[in-house]
Scaffold this motif. Sequence first.
Motif, PDB file in Angstrom:
ATOM      1  N   ILE A  47      -6.599 -27.040  13.834  1.00 58.30           N
ATOM      2  CA  ILE A  47      -6.491 -26.996  12.378  1.00 58.30           C
ATOM      3  C   ILE A  47      -5.432 -28.004  11.961  1.00 58.30           C
ATOM      4  O   ILE A  47      -4.292 -27.929  12.413  1.00 58.30           O
ATOM      5  CB  ILE A  47      -6.089 -25.589  11.888  1.00 58.30           C
ATOM      6  N   ILE A  48      -5.804 -28.967  11.117  1.00 56.91           N
ATOM      7  CA  ILE A  48      -4.835 -29.917  10.576  1.00 56.91           C
ATOM      8  C   ILE A  48      -4.457 -29.447   9.183  1.00 56.91           C
ATOM      9  O   ILE A  48      -5.296 -29.383   8.286  1.00 56.91           O
ATOM     10  CB  ILE A  48      -5.406 -31.343  10.520  1.00 56.91           C
ATOM     11  N   MET A  49      -3.193 -29.103   8.993  1.00 61.14           N
ATOM     12  CA  MET A  49      -2.727 -28.590   7.707  1.00 61.14           C
ATOM     13  C   MET A  49      -2.368 -29.768   6.813  1.00 61.14           C
ATOM     14  O   MET A  49      -1.470 -30.544   7.113  1.00 61.14           O
ATOM     15  CB  MET A  49      -1.529 -27.660   7.926  1.00 61.14           C
ATOM     16  N   GLY A  50      -3.074 -29.893   5.713  1.00 63.38           N
ATOM     17  CA  GLY A  50      -2.913 -31.038   4.841  1.00 63.38           C
ATOM     18  C   GLY A  50      -1.958 -30.829   3.688  1.00 63.38           C
ATOM     19  O   GLY A  50      -1.894 -31.658   2.776  1.00 63.38           O
ATOM     20  N   ASP A  51      -1.211 -29.733   3.691  1.00 55.48           N
ATOM     21  CA  ASP A  51      -0.252 -29.502   2.614  1.00 55.48           C
ATOM     22  C   ASP A  51       0.858 -30.543   2.663  1.00 55.48           C
ATOM     23  O   ASP A  51       1.180 -31.093   3.712  1.00 55.48           O
ATOM     24  CB  ASP A  51       0.363 -28.088   2.733  1.00 55.48           C
ATOM     25  N   VAL A  52       1.464 -30.786   1.510  1.00 53.74           N
ATOM     26  CA  VAL A  52       2.528 -31.776   1.434  1.00 53.74           C
ATOM     27  C   VAL A  52       3.710 -31.345   2.304  1.00 53.74           C
ATOM     28  O   VAL A  52       4.022 -30.158   2.409  1.00 53.74           O
ATOM     29  CB  VAL A  52       2.970 -31.963  -0.032  1.00 53.74           C
ATOM     30  N   THR A  53       4.318 -32.312   2.967  1.00 58.10           N
ATOM     31  CA  THR A  53       5.473 -32.058   3.827  1.00 58.10           C
ATOM     32  C   THR A  53       6.586 -33.014   3.420  1.00 58.10           C
ATOM     33  O   THR A  53       6.565 -34.187   3.784  1.00 58.10           O
ATOM     34  CB  THR A  53       5.107 -32.270   5.312  1.00 58.10           C
ATOM     35  N   TYR A  54       7.539 -32.512   2.634  1.00 59.20           N
ATOM     36  CA  TYR A  54       8.620 -33.366   2.161  1.00 59.20           C
ATOM     37  C   TYR A  54       9.678 -33.593   3.236  1.00 59.20           C
ATOM     38  O   TYR A  54      10.329 -34.636   3.259  1.00 59.20           O
ATOM     39  CB  TYR A  54       9.282 -32.758   0.928  1.00 59.20           C
ATOM     40  N   GLY A  55       9.867 -32.623   4.116  1.00 58.33           N
ATOM     41  CA  GLY A  55      10.919 -32.765   5.112  1.00 58.33           C
ATOM     42  C   GLY A  55      10.860 -31.657   6.140  1.00 58.33           C
ATOM     43  O   GLY A  55       9.891 -30.892   6.226  1.00 58.33           O
TER      44      GLY A  55
ATOM     45  N   PHE B  79       3.159 -37.185   6.519  1.00 55.81           N
ATOM     46  CA  PHE B  79       2.340 -38.302   6.098  1.00 55.81           C
ATOM     47  C   PHE B  79       3.127 -39.365   5.367  1.00 55.81           C
ATOM     48  O   PHE B  79       2.565 -40.295   4.834  1.00 55.81           O
ATOM     49  CB  PHE B  79       1.208 -37.805   5.176  1.00 55.81           C
ATOM     50  N   GLY B  80       4.430 -39.187   5.269  1.00 56.87           N
ATOM     51  CA  GLY B  80       5.217 -40.251   4.685  1.00 56.87           C
ATOM     52  C   GLY B  80       5.675 -39.947   3.294  1.00 56.87           C
ATOM     53  O   GLY B  80       5.127 -40.417   2.321  1.00 56.87           O
ATOM     54  N   THR B  81       6.704 -39.144   3.160  1.00 55.82           N
ATOM     55  CA  THR B  81       7.273 -38.877   1.858  1.00 55.82           C
ATOM     56  C   THR B  81       8.740 -39.227   1.900  1.00 55.82           C
ATOM     57  O   THR B  81       9.363 -39.226   2.953  1.00 55.82           O
ATOM     58  CB  THR B  81       7.125 -37.390   1.473  1.00 55.82           C
ATOM     59  N   GLY B  82       9.310 -39.512   0.765  1.00 53.02           N
ATOM     60  CA  GLY B  82      10.724 -39.843   0.726  1.00 53.02           C
ATOM     61  C   GLY B  82      11.008 -41.069   1.566  1.00 53.02           C
ATOM     62  O   GLY B  82      10.405 -42.114   1.409  1.00 53.02           O
TER      63      GLY B  82
END
Length: 511
Positions: free
Chosen positions: A12-20, A378-381
Amino acid sequence: MFACRFTGADTIIMGDVTYGACCIDDYTARSLGADFLVHYGHSCLVPISEMEDISVLYVFVDIKIDTQHFVDTVRHNMAVGSHLAMVSTIQFVTALQAARQELEGQYTVTIPQSKPLSPGEILGCTAPRLAKHTDSILYLGDGRFHLEAIMIANPSISAYRYDPYSKEFTKEQYDYDKMTALRHAAVTQASLANTYGVILGTLGRQGSCNILNYLQSKLEAHGRKCVTVLLSEIYPEKLKLFKDIDVWVQVACPRLSIDWGTAFDKPLLTPYEASVAVDLISWQAEYPMDFYANNSLGSWTPNHETNRPVRVRNKPKQSGGGVVTTPVDTTPADPPTTPVDSQPDDVGVVNNNHSNDPAVAEPPQSPTGHGVAFEIDFGTGDHSRTAAGARPHRPPKRLLKKMSNTPRHADKVSLEEKLRKAEQRRKDLMETKLQRMREREEQCKEIAKKMEMLMERGRLNCLETSAVTKRQDPDLRPLSRVEASGLIQGVDTGMSNIDKQINNDLSITED
């Protein structure tokens, strides 16, 4: 994921946003029935010992950079003998240590640490206080979000940023006085309010129930009414719907209030600011950026000594036989910063990046059964680049032991059943491909027929024989321009549809 292909485990690939690192979502992984969670790209901010009923593996990332250029740039711009504090995000801490060794002898270099973070690592909400005799802060990384944390914690020390991708070395500015004036005004307004809305962040592990309970008890003890709201993302439009709330306190990300507080109609406080509003603590001369630090200021932070979980450690009895269990504090107290000599150098030129206003942070299913859940940054901040070299670390021994004791799905399925399923899937795949080929063949025949008709009608249009034009056969009469254009468009559409089907077939691959 490649390994799961041979173990029979569902992925299962969880696609929710990951800020940190605070966004690791073991709660959702457990609700999906996953046995094992892989969190890619961040440090181990939330210990795996605090995650029950699921095994967790943090995959760290070590990005290789041109360390020599970084060293040369520092040497070119910083005066010899300066006292430098060098920090970075987790992806560049290895390069940071390598640069320290190169710079030793010419500079006094400090690699500060805020436990439980690694030496030199900083977060957007957690950064160490530096010694007053520090001359400059050197930040290795892209973006400003993490850098601003240590600039807020040390407003009197000049800060420089080296971007390892663009290889630019810039002097950074932050309007600390404006930021603290805005936050102090919000706290003053909140101190006169009666109804507090307390938001518990539900994005991964951002929210802390310990902090929520602490704030509720203290606010109610001081005569304030509390309303609890659970939100994964906090937006002004959402909070406008609560007309009766006078002040909001968010237990999620402190930078949301610092960077975006003025975007909300009502004051949006951090747990520290809420504690000041009800006189639990006085306003600090230097704004604290210690949200995840072990030696934080008070109980409104998740890793304060009053909120740390107690770990039970087994020790053998001195008299022999049996064991005695002793509660032990999970993490030791944060030691003072340890200076390390380092020298910098560089061939770049300092550019002034004048940012007078406080920076604005980036605004903030599924199959059931047993399997493995993957969380990917996925690349935030400041993590907007792809890691060239991801270096997974070996899991702790207790995790390996837990994994070895967990029954695997592959053990439950016989080899014959696996072979039968593989053969059946191969047959189904071939049948699907053959069916697609037959469909394309029919469509090609239809298009060929239309092309033949178009060519024949074009030929007749060129004939000037009246005997032919007088024939009333509708299939052979000359075409008008409109009819010819429509027929050509139909042929183009048919060919386009065939191209799409071919692309779809190419996407079908065998396991």
